[in-house]
Design an enzyme around this catalytic site. Structure first.
Site, PDB file in Angstrom:
ATOM      1  N   CYS A 152       0.830  -1.206   0.000  1.00 49.90           N
ATOM      2  CA  CYS A 152       0.000   0.000   0.000  1.00 49.90           C
ATOM      3  C   CYS A 152       0.868   1.262   0.000  1.00 49.90           C
ATOM      4  O   CYS A 152       1.451   1.585  -1.033  1.00 49.90           O
ATOM      5  CB  CYS A 152      -0.972  -0.040   1.172  1.00 49.90           C
ATOM      6  SG  CYS A 152      -2.461   0.907   0.828  1.00 49.90           S
TER       7      CYS A 152
ATOM      8  N   HIS B  93      -3.467  -4.975   0.238  1.00 49.92           N
ATOM      9  CA  HIS B  93      -2.889  -5.513   1.473  1.00 49.92           C
ATOM     10  C   HIS B  93      -2.916  -7.043   1.464  1.00 49.92           C
ATOM     11  O   HIS B  93      -3.852  -7.653   1.996  1.00 49.92           O
ATOM     12  CB  HIS B  93      -3.683  -5.010   2.689  1.00 49.92           C
ATOM     13  CG  HIS B  93      -3.475  -3.562   2.974  1.00 49.92           C
ATOM     14  ND1 HIS B  93      -2.450  -3.108   3.764  1.00 49.92           N
ATOM     15  CD2 HIS B  93      -4.159  -2.475   2.553  1.00 49.92           C
ATOM     16  CE1 HIS B  93      -2.513  -1.788   3.831  1.00 49.92           C
ATOM     17  NE2 HIS B  93      -3.541  -1.372   3.108  1.00 49.92           N
TER      18      HIS B  93
ATOM     19  N   GLU C 201      -1.337  -9.027   3.197  1.00 41.84           N
ATOM     20  CA  GLU C 201      -1.175  -9.610   4.543  1.00 41.84           C
ATOM     21  C   GLU C 201      -2.491 -10.114   5.140  1.00 41.84           C
ATOM     22  O   GLU C 201      -2.489 -10.970   6.006  1.00 41.84           O
ATOM     23  CB  GLU C 201      -0.518  -8.596   5.492  1.00 41.84           C
ATOM     24  CG  GLU C 201      -1.330  -7.349   5.841  1.00 41.84           C
ATOM     25  CD  GLU C 201      -1.116  -6.175   4.896  1.00 41.84           C
ATOM     26  OE1 GLU C 201      -0.705  -6.412   3.728  1.00 41.84           O
ATOM     27  OE2 GLU C 201      -1.359  -5.026   5.311  1.00 41.84           O
TER      28      GLU C 201
HETATM   29  N1  GLN Z   1      -2.076   6.724   2.972  1.00 44.05           N
HETATM   30  C1  GLN Z   1      -2.155   6.004   1.753  1.00 44.05           C
HETATM   31  C2  GLN Z   1      -3.513   6.150   1.087  1.00 44.05           C
HETATM   32  O1  GLN Z   1      -4.474   6.499   1.722  1.00 44.05           O
HETATM   33  C3  GLN Z   1      -1.824   4.535   1.952  1.00 44.05           C
HETATM   34  C4  GLN Z   1      -2.780   3.811   2.827  1.00 44.05           C
HETATM   35  C5  GLN Z   1      -2.253   2.522   3.367  1.00 44.05           C
HETATM   36  O2  GLN Z   1      -1.061   2.269   3.342  1.00 44.05           O
HETATM   37  N2  GLN Z   1      -3.115   1.695   3.891  1.00 44.05           N
HETATM   38  O3  GLN Z   1      -3.660   5.902  -0.087  1.00 44.05           O
END
Ligand code: GLN
Length: 535
Positions: free
Chosen positions: A381, A507, A509
């Site tokens: 992410c 994600h 994970e």
């Molecule tokens: N802050 C970033 C976004 O909102 C990444 C979010 C995250 O890593 N979950 O796109």
């Protein structure tokens, strides 16, 4: 369907969630279908708006629900399939009650905690009872017995167990039995008092799981049994595990927890076959190889903030017979002292998700360090977003490249909002959340790792790869290996000419299990092991 309620006493962080999940593991291996859910007595509608300092990780489900991290344990330890209905907060309960009040459903009445709030909680349980296709539904109640905000939930459960009749509900209380060094003995008083609190409300637990750093001797169990009105056989211990949390099901099975549960609920089932789980744990405990992996984050003081990430890494590494020496690196420290001071000599660099500007340049520097020194990199992410920013700045010549999350007026926003997306809108549940389709490019590292051409992965972010820069970045050598077809959104990037540099907008994970490690984590662990061997 039968119901098990798991409450916690004395202090928080006793591992009720793990106990619930581990009980699920054993019961599934007795051939039963198990469902798991959690009640959280706080007033937030969901934990999505809480900081990791408050709450640890926010666990995201397939359907996009932002939930408590204990649901991660449930999915990792069992084969249950969770939805937003499996995490009920007091916020959701009150929201529903107030909506009904405005609609006039209670017209003429005074709306009260009992019966209106408690009815709403019981409705959820009944709904689960009708729709959850399982033999046993395990429900964990967040917080500690005695908390004011937990009272409506406990009262609802008391009523519910009365209404469903004997033999349908079972209360397990997870409690602390501390060892007092000065006295040289285990103390049962905190447990006595917390069970007394439950009994005051009208709940008599049938099983006590005593969390302890030491074995709980028979005398102590007998004393707890007498004072708490629980048979001595049903006072069992759950000691701190030595190596991994995946030992917990084996430990609870040795204490005959599953047998106690089934006897109380009047369920007959074959004995538990935990051989596969024993093998798994055996492999986790004594891996042949070792690799040093740096995780560059910023909520490092909160052990639970990256729970699913560290679990997924552990699953993948132990699957490759590798023990991970995890080096937690504070991104802000990299900003102060440079990447080399922390990352020299590591076999893999992992940059997990995150929000806000603090530490961002440290994360960008980590991606640069991994790229230049050919150290395996996994970006999750925000970890993908920083890799894109870094590549744009260092390779594609976009010196001022940034994300509009951190520089709203950036002229080179390689990461930005999509047209029409509004940053100033409501914050709760408004990100790109949950499972989305992704097409993988043939021959890419990602496609090889998954051995599939289409995947579904869970998201939780607001910002996206900005397609206005795609051609430019691709021309400079960045490989785009995963695309969400609707809207043509970039989901995975890679750097060719590098042993393993893969970063994804989603994600992964959240989909890793101890016995089924996630492909991207597996690929990363393999690359890290090669790196370690070469050294
Ligand atoms: N802050 C970033 C976004 O909102 C990444 C979010 C995250 O890593 N979950 O796109």
């Amino acid at each position: 369907m039968k119901y098990i309620f798991i409450t916690g006493g004395v202090i928080s962080s006793l591992g009720k969630g793990l106990t619930a999940a581990a009980l699920g593991t054993i019961l599934e291996r007795r051939g039963l279908k198990v469902g798991l859910m959690k009640f959280d007595p706080y007033l937030n509608v969901d934990p999505g708006t809480m900081s990791p300092y408050q709450h640890g990780e926010v666990y995201v489900l397939e359907d996009g629900a932002e939930t408590d991290l204990d649901l991660g344990h449930y999915e990792r330890f069992t084969s249950c399939h969770l939805t937003r209905r499996h995490n009920l907060t007091a916020g959701q309960v009150y929201e529903e009650v107030l909506r009904k009040e405005r609609r006039g459903d209670y017209l003429g009445k005074t709306v009260q905690v009992i019966p209106h709030v408690t009815d709403e909680i019981k409705n959820r349980l009944r709904h689960m009872g009708q729709h959850e296709n399982c033999d046993i539904l395990i429900t964990e109640i967040g917080g500690t017995t005695g908390d004011i905000e937990g009272l409506p939930f406990l009262e609802a459960l008391r009523q519910f167990s009365l209404e469903t009749g004997p033999g349908h509900c079972l209360f397990i209380h997870v409690t602390l039995v501390p060892f007092i060094k000065a006295a040289g003995e285990l103390k049962s008083k905190p447990t006595q008092q917390s069970v007394a609190k439950l009994r005051e409300i009208g709940i008599q637990p049938q099983i006590l799981v005593c969390r302890s750093e030491h074995p709980v001797d028979h005398e102590t169990r007998q004393k707890i049994s007498n004072f708490c009105n629980v048979s001595v056989e049903a006072v069992i211990e759950e000691q701190d595990v030595k190596h991994t949390i995946y030992e917990v099901p084996l430990m609870l099975h040795r204490e005959r927890l599953d047998e106690l549960v089934l006897t109380h609920l009047g369920i007959k089932a074959p004995p538990a076959d935990l051989r596969d789980w024993e093998k798994l744990v055996g492999r986790m405990i004594a891996p042949k190889h070792r690799a040093r992996i740096a995780m560059v984050g910023k909520y490092l003081g909160v052990p639970d903030a990256y729970k699913s990430v560290t679990e997924a890494l552990f699953h993948a590494a132990s699957g490759e017979d590798v023990g991970v020496d995890l080096v937690k690196v504070d991104a802000e420290e990299i900003e102060k002292q440079g990447a080399d001071a922390f990352l020299a000599g590591v076999d893999g660099i992992l940059v997990p998700g995150g929000f806000g500007e603090r530490g961002i340049e440290g994360k960008i520097a980590s991606a640069k360090y991994a790229r230049e020194n050919k150290i395996p990199y996994l970006g999750l992410c925000l970890g993908m977003q920083v890799a894109v920013i870094e590549y744009a700045r260092s390779v594609a010549g976009l010196k001022k490249a940034h994300s509009s999350e951190f520089e709203p007026n950036s002229k080179e926003a390689v990461i930005s909002l999509l047209p029409g997306q509004d940053i100033n809108g409501a914050k709760g549940g408004t990100m790109r959340l949950g499972s989305y389709l992704c097409h993988l490019s043939p021959g890419s590292n990602a496609q090889k790792a998954y051995a599939q051409s289409q995947i579904q992965e869970r998201h939780r972010h607001r910002f996206e790869f900005n397609n206005a820069y795609r051609l430019n970045l691709e021309k400079s050598g960045l490989k785009i290996s995963g695309i969400h077809p609707k809207g043509d959104l970039v989901e995975i990037i890679e750097i060719p000419d590098h042993p393993w540099f893969v970063a994804c907008q989603f994600h992964p994970e959240f989909r890793s299990k101890p016995d089924v490690p996630h492909p991207l984590f597996r690929g990363f662990a393999q690359a890290a092991q090669h790196h370690a061997q070469k050294k």
